[in-house]
Write a protein that holds these residues in place. Structure first.
Motif, PDB file in Angstrom:
ATOM      1  N   LYS A 228       0.900  -1.395   0.000  1.00  0.00           N
ATOM      2  CA  LYS A 228      -0.265  -0.237   0.087  1.00  0.00           C
ATOM      3  C   LYS A 228       0.525   1.232   0.154  1.00  0.00           C
ATOM      4  CE  LYS A 228      -1.442   0.540   3.849  1.00  0.00           C
ATOM      5  NZ  LYS A 228      -3.015   1.033   5.325  1.00  0.00           N
ATOM      6  N   ARG A 229       2.022   1.254   0.354  1.00  0.00           N
ATOM      7  CA  ARG A 229       3.045   2.092   1.102  1.00  0.00           C
ATOM      8  C   ARG A 229       3.443   2.708  -0.515  1.00  0.00           C
ATOM      9  NH1 ARG A 229       4.007   0.955   6.262  1.00  0.00           N
ATOM     10  NH2 ARG A 229       5.126  -0.453   6.119  1.00  0.00           N
ATOM     11  N   CYS A 230       3.413   1.445  -0.797  1.00  0.00           N
ATOM     12  CA  CYS A 230       4.981   1.916  -2.026  1.00  0.00           C
ATOM     13  C   CYS A 230       3.929   2.409  -3.252  1.00  0.00           C
ATOM     14  CB  CYS A 230       5.432   0.362  -2.803  1.00  0.00           C
ATOM     15  SG  CYS A 230       6.559   0.101  -1.913  1.00  0.00           S
ATOM     16  N   CYS A 231       2.419   1.147  -2.964  1.00  0.00           N
ATOM     17  CA  CYS A 231       1.718   2.518  -4.536  1.00  0.00           C
ATOM     18  C   CYS A 231       1.334   3.752  -4.386  1.00  0.00           C
ATOM     19  CB  CYS A 231       0.261   1.633  -4.613  1.00  0.00           C
ATOM     20  SG  CYS A 231      -0.010  -0.307  -4.911  1.00  0.00           S
TER      21      CYS A 231
ATOM     22  N   LEU B  92      -6.026  10.836  -7.485  1.00  0.00           N
ATOM     23  CA  LEU B  92      -5.987   9.543  -6.972  1.00  0.00           C
ATOM     24  C   LEU B  92      -6.209  10.326  -5.062  1.00  0.00           C
ATOM     25  CD1 LEU B  92      -4.503   5.867  -6.547  1.00  0.00           C
ATOM     26  CD2 LEU B  92      -3.502   7.488  -4.747  1.00  0.00           C
ATOM     27  N   GLU B  93      -6.495   9.656  -4.180  1.00  0.00           N
ATOM     28  CA  GLU B  93      -6.156   9.730  -2.917  1.00  0.00           C
ATOM     29  C   GLU B  93      -6.421   8.442  -1.673  1.00  0.00           C
ATOM     30  OE1 GLU B  93      -9.290  13.963  -2.283  1.00  0.00           O
ATOM     31  OE2 GLU B  93      -9.820  12.324   0.065  1.00  0.00           O
ATOM     32  N   PRO B  94      -6.084   9.081  -1.563  1.00  0.00           N
ATOM     33  CA  PRO B  94      -5.980   8.010  -0.556  1.00  0.00           C
ATOM     34  C   PRO B  94      -6.939   7.869   0.900  1.00  0.00           C
ATOM     35  CG  PRO B  94      -3.311   8.661  -0.871  1.00  0.00           C
ATOM     36  CD  PRO B  94      -4.995   9.209  -1.472  1.00  0.00           C
ATOM     37  N   VAL B  95      -7.073   6.480   1.744  1.00  0.00           N
ATOM     38  CA  VAL B  95      -7.843   7.258   2.843  1.00  0.00           C
ATOM     39  C   VAL B  95      -7.585   5.324   4.267  1.00  0.00           C
ATOM     40  CG1 VAL B  95      -9.666   6.385   1.144  1.00  0.00           C
ATOM     41  CG2 VAL B  95     -10.204   7.264   3.694  1.00  0.00           C
ATOM     42  N   TRP B  96      -8.199   6.104   5.312  1.00  0.00           N
ATOM     43  CA  TRP B  96      -7.833   5.180   6.659  1.00  0.00           C
ATOM     44  C   TRP B  96      -5.744   4.787   6.017  1.00  0.00           C
ATOM     45  CZ3 TRP B  96     -12.465   3.396   3.931  1.00  0.00           C
ATOM     46  CH2 TRP B  96     -13.636   3.912   4.070  1.00  0.00           C
ATOM     47  N   GLU B  97      -4.870   5.630   5.448  1.00  0.00           N
ATOM     48  CA  GLU B  97      -4.076   5.038   5.630  1.00  0.00           C
ATOM     49  C   GLU B  97      -3.713   4.014   6.435  1.00  0.00           C
ATOM     50  OE1 GLU B  97      -0.657   7.083   2.809  1.00  0.00           O
ATOM     51  OE2 GLU B  97      -1.921   8.901   3.553  1.00  0.00           O
ATOM     52  N   GLU B  98      -4.217   4.682   7.806  1.00  0.00           N
ATOM     53  CA  GLU B  98      -3.111   3.998   8.812  1.00  0.00           C
ATOM     54  C   GLU B  98      -3.411   2.595   9.535  1.00  0.00           C
ATOM     55  OE1 GLU B  98      -6.303   5.333  10.137  1.00  0.00           O
ATOM     56  OE2 GLU B  98      -4.545   6.971   8.461  1.00  0.00           O
ATOM     57  N   ARG B  99      -4.375   2.371   8.987  1.00  0.00           N
ATOM     58  CA  ARG B  99      -5.262   1.002   8.706  1.00  0.00           C
ATOM     59  C   ARG B  99      -4.018  -0.217   7.994  1.00  0.00           C
ATOM     60  NH1 ARG B  99     -11.362   1.039   9.739  1.00  0.00           N
ATOM     61  NH2 ARG B  99     -10.722  -1.170   9.799  1.00  0.00           N
TER      62      ARG B  99
ATOM     63  N   LEU C 151     -14.761   4.801  -4.512  1.00  0.00           N
ATOM     64  CA  LEU C 151     -14.032   4.508  -3.717  1.00  0.00           C
ATOM     65  C   LEU C 151     -13.278   3.424  -3.819  1.00  0.00           C
ATOM     66  CD1 LEU C 151     -12.588   5.153  -0.322  1.00  0.00           C
ATOM     67  CD2 LEU C 151     -15.215   4.525   0.161  1.00  0.00           C
ATOM     68  N   VAL C 152     -12.073   2.781  -3.901  1.00  0.00           N
ATOM     69  CA  VAL C 152     -11.687   1.317  -3.771  1.00  0.00           C
ATOM     70  C   VAL C 152     -11.354   0.958  -2.205  1.00  0.00           C
ATOM     71  CG1 VAL C 152      -9.892  -0.508  -4.874  1.00  0.00           C
ATOM     72  CG2 VAL C 152     -10.686   2.039  -6.205  1.00  0.00           C
ATOM     73  N   ILE C 153     -11.850  -0.299  -1.930  1.00  0.00           N
ATOM     74  CA  ILE C 153     -11.618  -0.882  -0.471  1.00  0.00           C
ATOM     75  C   ILE C 153     -11.203  -2.107  -0.714  1.00  0.00           C
ATOM     76  CG2 ILE C 153     -12.006  -0.849   1.937  1.00  0.00           C
ATOM     77  CD1 ILE C 153     -14.286   0.422   1.158  1.00  0.00           C
ATOM     78  N   GLY C 154     -10.186  -2.636  -0.285  1.00  0.00           N
ATOM     79  CA  GLY C 154      -9.456  -3.540   0.263  1.00  0.00           C
ATOM     80  C   GLY C 154      -9.136  -4.373   1.488  1.00  0.00           C
ATOM     81  N   ASN C 155      -9.251  -5.019   1.604  1.00  0.00           N
ATOM     82  CA  ASN C 155      -9.450  -6.372   2.896  1.00  0.00           C
ATOM     83  C   ASN C 155      -7.805  -6.580   2.754  1.00  0.00           C
ATOM     84  OD1 ASN C 155      -8.703  -6.851   5.778  1.00  0.00           O
ATOM     85  ND2 ASN C 155     -11.035  -8.768   4.901  1.00  0.00           N
ATOM     86  N   GLN C 156      -7.026  -6.561   3.417  1.00  0.00           N
ATOM     87  CA  GLN C 156      -5.812  -7.437   2.587  1.00  0.00           C
ATOM     88  C   GLN C 156      -5.317  -8.570   3.723  1.00  0.00           C
ATOM     89  OE1 GLN C 156      -3.277  -3.790   2.670  1.00  0.00           O
ATOM     90  NE2 GLN C 156      -2.600  -3.766   0.899  1.00  0.00           N
TER      91      GLN C 156
END
Ligand code: TEU
Ligand code: CA
Length: 556
Positions: A305-308, A484-491, A506-511
């Motif tokens: 996530k951080r890299c992207c 593109l705007e990241p959200v909940w980045e620290e989760r 809104l794109v949401i992925g549970n990794q």
């Protein structure tokens, strides 16, 4: 940003040798690609990038070209190539070839003539230095191991090769060489190509005068990257190449660029940049060690996530990155990015959607649309790739046992991506009726195109839906150009971002395999993409299942 014809496209990379072999000699070929054009059209891709199929001794699988104006007979004929361009065009598709001009093959006529007369015209097409007893001109380490200097046969000179010794570097300082390169590019563009993927291009500018750098391994040599950091002035070559070639044809050009400086991005791919686009390698190179593959750190979902997001933030609105999950130089993305033991249909789809919905041009490497996985090597002798053999030796030198070394390099081997395309459950995955040049991944009986085309829930069907969303007139503007705007980045193990354009997605992925909940900041009107048949939602809170990924259309 000026709109360009390639912005809304989807690119598919073909590794010709491993794609499809209709004549049964075990080597994929251009007629094989033509046979499969309808398969590709049905998937929805628009641009096909072919790894090299020029005449070549195939020391580095075609990235060593001995004639830029000829097709290697193992891949077909020039007529086949022209037919491919025409057949693709009929289907509204474009062909990109690979432009490999940092180096040629030591079997190229230029090199032969340099050997005959190192002081003549062709000697200056290469980097030649007088041989000195007991000392190399510089201490650089080739990308494929060992020093970059090799004796020039029959002379008292040595020549430079930053890749394999069968890949002598071309001297871009020489205007005559540059003219030859531009002539070649235009010759191909005149044939109707859509453009080029440009190989290893940042290596064309050497820091002059050539000198030693700080050794960074026990071998006393220094990585090429140390020299490259010191090399200024590549822009002069790249700008000239753009003006003399691509620009005149409005061709698409995508650069294979590593280690660029953030301040160079506008010049590289901004308005009137040297290239139309460049690859985002931030994810694929994460964890690399200067010591070699054996020392590389694994990548976690949070790192991914951080890299992207880092790459997206850096590029912002400057230009369009080309987003990849894998290519012919990398392990299979699903095996690399998904935590061990958790590679399954859902997690493969999650990786696909998280990458595909990023801003930029999505690239799909052959077989990626099927969720093809790394293969298993039971011995180093099963490996063809020169880079893997070098990394294996490096691991042994560092003290790993042969078993440990094989395990370490298997994770990164380029042959993982080069096993034949898995078309069906028939013998050799339907790739060839002969003996495949590289062993087929034994999992082809369960992972193959025929099975996935018949299954609406397959990874391939999911890719089709992602491609269709990118082309849907109602969403296209947002998917292609939306910021593109990241959200909940620290989760932890959650990757989510908005795409904001005409609409808000809104794109949401549970990794992870454990469920987790997210509370939406506002309502949504539609579920556009979901890798499960349903979505659990109560009062604006969504309970995400294992590796669930969603694309939601939000209320404005
Ligand atoms: O790769 C360039 C590159 O920098 C490689 O060193 C890459 O990091 C390496 O393959 C990882 O093992 C390009 C091509 O994509 C590659 O296939 C070629 O071998 C190389 O150039 C030389 O042409
Ligand atoms: Ca063949």
């Amino acid at each position: 940003m000026t709109k360009k014809w390639w912005h809304d496209k989807v690119v598919y990379q073909i590794y010709p040798k491993s794609f499809y072999d209709p004549n049964g000699d075990g080597i994929g070929d251009i007629p094989g690609i033509i046979c499969k054009l309808d398969y590709l059209r049905e998937l929805g891709v628009d641009i096909l990038w072919l790894s090299p199929c020029y005449q070549s001794p195939l020391a580095d699988q075609g990235y060593d070209i001995s004639d830029y104006y000829a097709i290697d007979p193992r891949f077909g004929t020039m007529e086949d190539m022209e037919r491919l361009i025409a057949e693709a065009k009929k289907r509204g598709m474009y062909i990109l070839m690979d432009l490999v001009v940092n180096h040629c093959s030591d079997e190229h006529e230029w090199f032969r003539r340099a050997c005959e007369d190192p002081d003549g015209k062709y000697g200056d097409f290469f980097y030649l230095r007088k041989k000195e007893e007991g000392k190399l001109p510089t201490n650089w380490r080739s990308y494929f191991g060992g020093p970059v200097w090799e004796d020039l046969p029959g002379t008292d000179r040595q020549y430079l090769h930053v890749f394999h010794k069968k890949q002598p570097d071309l001297n871009w300082e020489n205007p005559e060489l540059r003219e030859e390169v531009y002539k070649n590019i235009n010759w191909w563009l005149d044939k109707g190509l859509g453009g080029f993927r440009i190989d290893a291009i940042m290596n064309i500018k050497k820091a002059l005068p050539l000198r030693d750098y700080e050794p960074d391994r026990e071998d006393g040599l220094s990585s090429i990257s140390n020299m490259l950091q010191d090399a200024d002035g590549i822009g002069r070559f790249l700008g000239e190449m753009r003006d003399r070639t691509f620009k005149k044809y409005d061709a698409f050009s995508v650069g294979e660029i590593f280690n660029e400086k953030p301040e160079d991005l506008p010049d590289l791919i901004g308005e009137n940049g040297y290239f139309s686009s460049m690859f985002d390698f931030n994810e694929t190179t994460f964890g690399e060690s200067p010591k070699g593959w054996y020392d590389a750190a694994p990548i976690t979902p949070d790192d991914y996530k951080r890299c992207c997001f880092e790459a997206q933030a850096r590029i912002g609105d400057i230009g369009f990155l080309s987003n990849i999950i894998e290519n012919h130089d990398r392990p299979r993305g699903v095996s690399h990015f998904i935590p061990e033991g958790e590679c399954c249909t859902e997690s493969k789809k999650l990786l696909a959607a998280l990458n595909f919905m990023l801003r930029g041009i999505p690239f799909i490497y052959q077989g990626q649309e099927l969720g093809m996985e790394n293969t298993v090597f039971s011995s180093i002798d099963e490996v063809d790739d020169i880079s893997t053999h070098d990394e294996y030796r490096t691991a042994l030198d560092a003290g790993l046992t042969p078993e440990e070394a094989l395990k370490a390099v298997s994770r990164f081997s380029r042959d993982n991506a080069r096993t034949p395309m898995q078309w069906s459950a028939e013998k050799n995955a339907g790739f060839t009726k002969g003996t495949p040049w590289l062993r087929v991944n034994p999992n082809y009986t369960s992972i193959n195109a025929a099975a996935q085309m018949a299954d609406p829930d397959s990874v391939r069907s999911f890719y089709k839906r992602l491609i269709a969303l990118r082309k849907d007139p109602a969403y296209k503007e947002t998917v292609v150009y939306g910021l593109l705007e990241p959200v909940w980045e620290e989760r932890h193990n959650l990757m989510a971002y908005y795409r904001r354009g005409e609409k808000t997605l809104l794109v949401i992925g549970n990794q992870q395999k454990e469920t987790q909940e997210v509370t939406l900041p506002c309502g949504h009107t539609k579920v556009l993409i979901n890798n499960y048949p349903d979505m659990e939602e109560h009062d604006g809170t969504i309970r995400l299942k294992a590796y669930q990924v969603l694309v939601l259309e939000m209320c404005q």
